[in-house]
Design a protein around this motif. Structure first.
Motif, PDB file in Angstrom:
ATOM      1  N   LYS A 139      21.597  -3.262  -0.885  1.00 31.07           N
ATOM      2  CA  LYS A 139      20.316  -3.724  -1.422  1.00 31.07           C
ATOM      3  C   LYS A 139      19.537  -2.593  -2.063  1.00 31.07           C
ATOM      4  O   LYS A 139      19.062  -2.713  -3.194  1.00 31.07           O
ATOM      5  CB  LYS A 139      19.486  -4.366  -0.311  1.00 31.07           C
ATOM      6  N   ASP A 140      19.340  -1.487  -1.326  1.00 28.00           N
ATOM      7  CA  ASP A 140      18.621  -0.310  -1.826  1.00 28.00           C
ATOM      8  C   ASP A 140      19.519   0.900  -1.690  1.00 28.00           C
ATOM      9  O   ASP A 140      20.297   1.013  -0.733  1.00 28.00           O
ATOM     10  CB  ASP A 140      17.319  -0.067  -1.049  1.00 28.00           C
ATOM     11  N   SER A 141      19.389   1.838  -2.641  1.00 28.92           N
ATOM     12  CA  SER A 141      20.244   3.022  -2.592  1.00 28.92           C
ATOM     13  C   SER A 141      19.883   3.935  -1.430  1.00 28.92           C
ATOM     14  O   SER A 141      20.690   4.750  -0.995  1.00 28.92           O
ATOM     15  CB  SER A 141      20.129   3.811  -3.905  1.00 28.92           C
ATOM     16  N   GLY A 142      18.647   3.815  -0.904  1.00 33.55           N
ATOM     17  CA  GLY A 142      18.219   4.643   0.216  1.00 33.55           C
ATOM     18  C   GLY A 142      16.870   4.187   0.723  1.00 33.55           C
ATOM     19  O   GLY A 142      16.325   3.165   0.298  1.00 33.55           O
ATOM     20  N   THR A 143      16.297   4.982   1.638  1.00 33.65           N
ATOM     21  CA  THR A 143      14.999   4.642   2.239  1.00 33.65           C
ATOM     22  C   THR A 143      14.063   5.843   2.245  1.00 33.65           C
ATOM     23  O   THR A 143      13.059   5.839   2.945  1.00 33.65           O
ATOM     24  CB  THR A 143      15.187   4.147   3.686  1.00 33.65           C
ATOM     25  N   MET A 154       0.826  -1.207   0.000  1.00 30.15           N
ATOM     26  CA  MET A 154       0.000   0.000   0.000  1.00 30.15           C
ATOM     27  C   MET A 154       0.862   1.261   0.000  1.00 30.15           C
ATOM     28  O   MET A 154       0.572   2.245  -0.677  1.00 30.15           O
ATOM     29  CB  MET A 154      -0.922  -0.014   1.225  1.00 30.15           C
ATOM     30  N   LYS A 155       1.956   1.207   0.793  1.00 37.59           N
ATOM     31  CA  LYS A 155       2.869   2.353   0.827  1.00 37.59           C
ATOM     32  C   LYS A 155       3.434   2.637  -0.564  1.00 37.59           C
ATOM     33  O   LYS A 155       3.560   3.792  -0.973  1.00 37.59           O
ATOM     34  CB  LYS A 155       4.021   2.091   1.809  1.00 37.59           C
ATOM     35  N   ARG A 156       3.772   1.559  -1.280  1.00 40.02           N
ATOM     36  CA  ARG A 156       4.355   1.701  -2.614  1.00 40.02           C
ATOM     37  C   ARG A 156       3.377   2.388  -3.556  1.00 40.02           C
ATOM     38  O   ARG A 156       3.754   3.279  -4.328  1.00 40.02           O
ATOM     39  CB  ARG A 156       4.742   0.315  -3.149  1.00 40.02           C
ATOM     40  N   GLY A 212      12.269   2.474  -1.727  1.00 39.53           N
ATOM     41  CA  GLY A 212      13.707   2.545  -1.525  1.00 39.53           C
ATOM     42  C   GLY A 212      14.219   3.960  -1.669  1.00 39.53           C
ATOM     43  O   GLY A 212      13.628   4.915  -1.154  1.00 39.53           O
ATOM     44  N   GLY A 213      15.304   4.131  -2.403  1.00 39.90           N
ATOM     45  CA  GLY A 213      15.908   5.448  -2.556  1.00 39.90           C
ATOM     46  C   GLY A 213      15.493   6.149  -3.831  1.00 39.90           C
ATOM     47  O   GLY A 213      14.816   5.582  -4.695  1.00 39.90           O
ATOM     48  N   ILE A 214      15.929   7.404  -3.955  1.00 38.96           N
ATOM     49  CA  ILE A 214      15.652   8.187  -5.163  1.00 38.96           C
ATOM     50  C   ILE A 214      16.277   7.518  -6.383  1.00 38.96           C
ATOM     51  O   ILE A 214      15.654   7.382  -7.438  1.00 38.96           O
ATOM     52  CB  ILE A 214      16.211   9.618  -5.016  1.00 38.96           C
ATOM     53  N   LEU A 215      17.500   7.081  -6.227  1.00 45.74           N
ATOM     54  CA  LEU A 215      18.214   6.459  -7.343  1.00 45.74           C
ATOM     55  C   LEU A 215      17.528   5.171  -7.801  1.00 45.74           C
ATOM     56  O   LEU A 215      17.543   4.837  -8.988  1.00 45.74           O
ATOM     57  CB  LEU A 215      19.659   6.179  -6.937  1.00 45.74           C
ATOM     58  N   ALA A 241      14.808  18.921 -10.942  1.00 48.28           N
ATOM     59  CA  ALA A 241      15.789  17.954 -11.436  1.00 48.28           C
ATOM     60  C   ALA A 241      17.107  18.084 -10.689  1.00 48.28           C
ATOM     61  O   ALA A 241      17.762  17.082 -10.373  1.00 48.28           O
ATOM     62  CB  ALA A 241      16.004  18.150 -12.936  1.00 48.28           C
ATOM     63  N   ALA A 242      17.512  19.327 -10.379  1.00 42.82           N
ATOM     64  CA  ALA A 242      18.753  19.543  -9.627  1.00 42.82           C
ATOM     65  C   ALA A 242      18.639  18.979  -8.219  1.00 42.82           C
ATOM     66  O   ALA A 242      19.592  18.370  -7.700  1.00 42.82           O
ATOM     67  CB  ALA A 242      19.070  21.036  -9.575  1.00 42.82           C
ATOM     68  N   ALA A 243      17.480  19.171  -7.590  1.00 43.52           N
ATOM     69  CA  ALA A 243      17.272  18.632  -6.242  1.00 43.52           C
ATOM     70  C   ALA A 243      17.310  17.104  -6.263  1.00 43.52           C
ATOM     71  O   ALA A 243      17.921  16.471  -5.388  1.00 43.52           O
ATOM     72  CB  ALA A 243      15.931  19.115  -5.692  1.00 43.52           C
ATOM     73  N   ILE A 244      16.680  16.509  -7.264  1.00 47.11           N
ATOM     74  CA  ILE A 244      16.692  15.050  -7.402  1.00 47.11           C
ATOM     75  C   ILE A 244      18.113  14.551  -7.659  1.00 47.11           C
ATOM     76  O   ILE A 244      18.540  13.525  -7.115  1.00 47.11           O
ATOM     77  CB  ILE A 244      15.750  14.612  -8.533  1.00 47.11           C
ATOM     78  N   ALA A 245      18.849  15.284  -8.494  1.00 44.80           N
ATOM     79  CA  ALA A 245      20.232  14.911  -8.785  1.00 44.80           C
ATOM     80  C   ALA A 245      21.079  14.948  -7.519  1.00 44.80           C
ATOM     81  O   ALA A 245      21.924  14.061  -7.294  1.00 44.80           O
ATOM     82  CB  ALA A 245      20.816  15.839  -9.844  1.00 44.80           C
ATOM     83  N   MET A 246      20.865  15.962  -6.678  1.00 45.62           N
ATOM     84  CA  MET A 246      21.636  16.073  -5.444  1.00 45.62           C
ATOM     85  C   MET A 246      21.343  14.912  -4.504  1.00 45.62           C
ATOM     86  O   MET A 246      22.262  14.293  -3.936  1.00 45.62           O
ATOM     87  CB  MET A 246      21.315  17.397  -4.747  1.00 45.62           C
ATOM     88  N   LEU A 247      20.053  14.590  -4.341  1.00 41.72           N
ATOM     89  CA  LEU A 247      19.677  13.478  -3.459  1.00 41.72           C
ATOM     90  C   LEU A 247      20.219  12.157  -4.008  1.00 41.72           C
ATOM     91  O   LEU A 247      20.700  11.310  -3.250  1.00 41.72           O
ATOM     92  CB  LEU A 247      18.158  13.417  -3.323  1.00 41.72           C
ATOM     93  N   SER A 248      20.137  11.992  -5.322  1.00 49.01           N
ATOM     94  CA  SER A 248      20.641  10.771  -5.942  1.00 49.01           C
ATOM     95  C   SER A 248      22.153  10.663  -5.805  1.00 49.01           C
ATOM     96  O   SER A 248      22.704   9.580  -5.576  1.00 49.01           O
ATOM     97  CB  SER A 248      20.269  10.737  -7.427  1.00 49.01           C
TER      98      SER A 248
END
Length: 281
Positions: free
Chosen positions: A240-244, A1-3, A250-253, A30-37
């Motif tokens: 396993k996952d790039s982030g949480t 459900m979270k997904r 998982g992560g942004i990436l 896009a820049a913010a996403i790039a930074m988090l990734s």
């Protein structure tokens, strides 16, 4: 459900952003996403014993987006400059056995994460830009979703067991079909709205339907390859996952890995199309 809830929120936000039709807002997000990734990407380099300096990651992403938004022709200069900065600092401050790997990891970060995301506002600036960007997202999202659910319930034949043991040929085939169906639904829907005299013409496309069908297949293939590339990085780093940060995802990436390869493929198609026959795609 979270997904599911997370996906609904993310898709709604992205579509609203594209509909707003302002390249600078796309560039900022896009820049913010790039930074988090990029911060998630640092974990891969750190797992190899040669972590990227946090200050350089921040500086490189900011400089890259600023320069490519205002002076896209100088992109190669910016990549060279920030990479040489990292190379110099690594040579002076990092243990010598990490100089090559740290510099290479930094360059890959720019090419793999930053560059594809800088293409999003540029695609929006193209003729039929709104339609192209939504078409790109639809092909990536629908293909990823179909591959996951069909592969999970019906998959029997492994697709790339060394990189991603859960991927199957059944899921890969379903992914291609889903990208074609949803992509063509947008194209034909946009043409229908235009034919009926609707004032909403942003989804109208200038090329024949079969060109977009071929493009959907190409984007899907690139997206599936992008998913495998990130799997290779994660498995190589033992992660396993790039982030949480995204509940259920998982992560942004983990969420944009397919887009990071599909966006450059779309841009390459546009460049080749304009080189062969100037005009819209």
């Amino acid at each position: 459900m979270k997904r599911i809830l997370t996906a609904i929120v993310l898709i709604s936000f992205v579509l609203a952003l594209v509909y707003f039709d302002k390249p600078w807002t796309i560039a900022l997000v896009a820049a913010a996403i790039a930074m988090l990734s990029a911060l998630e990407y640092r974990k891969f380099a750190e797992a190899g014993g040669c972590p990227l300096p946090l200050w350089w990651v921040t500086f490189a992403i900011a400089a890259f987006f600023f320069a490519t938004f205002y002076r896209p022709k100088d992109m190669i200069t910016i990549i060279s400059f920030v990479t040489l900065v990292l190379f110099s600092v690594s040579a002076l401050k990092t243990k010598l056995e990490c100089v090559l790997w740290e510099t290479a990891a930094g360059l890959l970060m720019l090419v793999y994460i930053a560059y594809p995301l800088t293409l999003l506002p540029q695609i929006l600036n193209e003729e039929n830009g709104t339609a192209l960007l939504i078409f790109l997202f639809l092909c990536v999202w629908s293909g990823d979703t179909a591959a996951m659910y069909v592969g999970k319930h019906f998959g029997k034949h492994k697709f790339a067991p060394r990189l991603s043991p859960n991927k199957t040929w059944e899921g890969a085939a379903a992914s291609v079909v889903a990208s074609c169906v949803f992509g063509m639904a947008m194209v034909l829907g946009g043409d229908w709205l235009t034919a009926t005299g609707s004032s909403f013409t942003r989804l109208h496309t200038s090329e024949p339907w079969w060109a977009y069908l071929l493009l959907a297949v190409a984007l899907n293939a690139a997206a599936q390859f992008g998913d495998l590339l990130e799997s290779a990085l994660k498995r190589g780093a033992g992660i396993k996952d790039s982030g949480t940060i995204l509940p259920g995802h998982g992560g942004i990436l983990d969420r944009i890995d397919a887009l990071l390869v599909a966006a450059p493929v779309l841009w390459l198609v546009l460049v080749v199309k304009q080189a062969i026959s100037p005009g819209s795609f």
